[in-house]
Write a protein that holds these residues in place. Structure first.
Motif, PDB file in Angstrom:
ATOM      1  N   LYS A   1      29.150  30.750  28.928  1.00 35.97           N
ATOM      2  CA  LYS A   1      30.189  30.481  29.935  1.00 35.97           C
ATOM      3  C   LYS A   1      30.624  29.018  29.904  1.00 35.97           C
ATOM      4  O   LYS A   1      29.882  28.130  29.493  1.00 35.97           O
ATOM      5  CB  LYS A   1      29.762  30.927  31.331  1.00 35.97           C
ATOM      6  CG  LYS A   1      28.604  30.202  31.941  1.00 35.97           C
ATOM      7  CD  LYS A   1      28.175  30.878  33.219  1.00 35.97           C
ATOM      8  CE  LYS A   1      28.723  30.118  34.386  1.00 35.97           C
ATOM      9  NZ  LYS A   1      28.263  30.568  35.668  1.00 35.97           N
TER      10      LYS A   1
ATOM     11  N   GLN B   1      41.448  33.165  34.590  1.00 38.05           N
ATOM     12  CA  GLN B   1      41.835  32.143  33.609  1.00 38.05           C
ATOM     13  C   GLN B   1      43.353  32.049  33.509  1.00 38.05           C
ATOM     14  O   GLN B   1      44.059  33.033  33.698  1.00 38.05           O
ATOM     15  CB  GLN B   1      41.292  32.503  32.212  1.00 38.05           C
ATOM     16  CG  GLN B   1      39.854  32.243  32.050  1.00 38.05           C
ATOM     17  CD  GLN B   1      39.373  32.503  30.633  1.00 38.05           C
ATOM     18  OE1 GLN B   1      38.256  32.183  30.378  1.00 38.05           O
ATOM     19  NE2 GLN B   1      40.135  33.069  29.737  1.00 38.05           N
TER      20      GLN B   1
ATOM     21  N   ASN C   1      38.433  37.279  31.649  1.00 41.38           N
ATOM     22  CA  ASN C   1      38.354  36.682  32.978  1.00 41.38           C
ATOM     23  C   ASN C   1      39.752  36.657  33.581  1.00 41.38           C
ATOM     24  O   ASN C   1      40.637  35.960  33.078  1.00 41.38           O
ATOM     25  CB  ASN C   1      37.774  35.270  32.898  1.00 41.38           C
ATOM     26  CG  ASN C   1      37.436  34.708  34.256  1.00 41.38           C
ATOM     27  OD1 ASN C   1      38.081  35.027  35.244  1.00 41.38           O
ATOM     28  ND2 ASN C   1      36.424  33.872  34.314  1.00 41.38           N
TER      29      ASN C   1
ATOM     30  N   LYS D   1      30.072  40.509  37.230  1.00 40.81           N
ATOM     31  CA  LYS D   1      30.829  39.809  38.266  1.00 40.81           C
ATOM     32  C   LYS D   1      29.953  38.857  39.084  1.00 40.81           C
ATOM     33  O   LYS D   1      30.457  37.960  39.742  1.00 40.81           O
ATOM     34  CB  LYS D   1      31.545  40.807  39.165  1.00 40.81           C
ATOM     35  CG  LYS D   1      32.624  41.567  38.409  1.00 40.81           C
ATOM     36  CD  LYS D   1      33.451  42.409  39.322  1.00 40.81           C
ATOM     37  CE  LYS D   1      34.542  43.127  38.589  1.00 40.81           C
ATOM     38  NZ  LYS D   1      35.460  42.281  37.846  1.00 40.81           N
TER      39      LYS D   1
ATOM     40  N   SER E   1      43.335  36.065  29.352  1.00 39.22           N
ATOM     41  CA  SER E   1      42.110  36.486  30.034  1.00 39.22           C
ATOM     42  C   SER E   1      40.917  36.534  29.078  1.00 39.22           C
ATOM     43  O   SER E   1      39.768  36.555  29.510  1.00 39.22           O
ATOM     44  CB  SER E   1      42.301  37.868  30.668  1.00 39.22           C
ATOM     45  OG  SER E   1      42.500  38.849  29.669  1.00 39.22           O
TER      46      SER E   1
ATOM     47  N   TYR F   1      35.260  37.996  35.805  1.00 36.08           N
ATOM     48  CA  TYR F   1      34.883  38.671  34.556  1.00 36.08           C
ATOM     49  C   TYR F   1      35.099  40.173  34.619  1.00 36.08           C
ATOM     50  O   TYR F   1      34.859  40.813  35.637  1.00 36.08           O
ATOM     51  CB  TYR F   1      33.406  38.438  34.235  1.00 36.08           C
ATOM     52  CG  TYR F   1      33.091  37.107  33.593  1.00 36.08           C
ATOM     53  CD1 TYR F   1      34.030  36.372  32.888  1.00 36.08           C
ATOM     54  CD2 TYR F   1      31.801  36.588  33.676  1.00 36.08           C
ATOM     55  CE1 TYR F   1      33.713  35.161  32.301  1.00 36.08           C
ATOM     56  CE2 TYR F   1      31.472  35.378  33.080  1.00 36.08           C
ATOM     57  CZ  TYR F   1      32.439  34.671  32.397  1.00 36.08           C
ATOM     58  OH  TYR F   1      32.113  33.481  31.806  1.00 36.08           O
TER      59      TYR F   1
ATOM     60  N   ASP G   1      30.508  35.568  37.217  1.00 41.45           N
ATOM     61  CA  ASP G   1      31.831  35.030  37.556  1.00 41.45           C
ATOM     62  C   ASP G   1      32.661  36.193  38.088  1.00 41.45           C
ATOM     63  O   ASP G   1      32.797  37.212  37.418  1.00 41.45           O
ATOM     64  CB  ASP G   1      32.486  34.417  36.309  1.00 41.45           C
ATOM     65  CG  ASP G   1      33.773  33.680  36.625  1.00 41.45           C
ATOM     66  OD1 ASP G   1      34.677  34.299  37.239  1.00 41.45           O
ATOM     67  OD2 ASP G   1      33.882  32.494  36.262  1.00 41.45           O
TER      68      ASP G   1
ATOM     69  N   CYS H   1      37.813  35.864  26.829  1.00 40.61           N
ATOM     70  CA  CYS H   1      36.745  34.853  26.812  1.00 40.61           C
ATOM     71  C   CYS H   1      35.949  34.903  25.515  1.00 40.61           C
ATOM     72  O   CYS H   1      35.797  33.903  24.839  1.00 40.61           O
ATOM     73  CB  CYS H   1      35.784  35.052  27.977  1.00 40.61           C
ATOM     74  SG  CYS H   1      36.517  34.793  29.589  1.00 40.61           S
TER      75      CYS H   1
END
Length: 108
Positions: free
Chosen positions: A67, A41, A38, A17, A45, A23, A20, A47
């Protein structure tokens, strides 16, 4: 089945975290893989899927490198890798042509 990882030995689920705040980590029991998601988003979610069987410091490094803010660097690296491969393929074709020519010349 997918399970959200709230706690782990190295606190990767907490430390991720810092990269981001959206996350979080999910373990997919059917595929036997860890996924990064994430919550911030749009649409989905998901990634990425981690290439490691355990959560450790490599996870944090991998997530940092992949990322979305690094997208330009990632695309540039892919393009460069593709050019290197294309050149290697061309050299391989030229080598094969040279070998065929040499064989034909020996036959004559």
């Amino acid at each position: 089945m997918k399970r959200k990882i709230e706690f782990d030995v190295y606190e990767i689920s907490k430390r991720i975290k810092e990269i981001d705040r959206g996350y979080y980590i999910v373990y997919d029991t059917l595929k036997d893989v860890f996924e990064i998601h994430n919550s911030l988003q749009k649409d989905t979610s998901y990634c990425l899927t981690l290439p490691y069987k355990q959560l450790d410091n490599r996870t944090l490094k991998y997530v940092c490198v992949t990322k979305s803010s690094n997208i330009e660097k990632i695309i540039e690296k892919i393009d460069n890798d593709n050019k290197v491969q294309e050149n290697a393929d061309k050299i391989g074709v030229f080598s094969q042509c040279d070998e065929l020519i040499e064989e034909k010349l020996k036959e004559e």
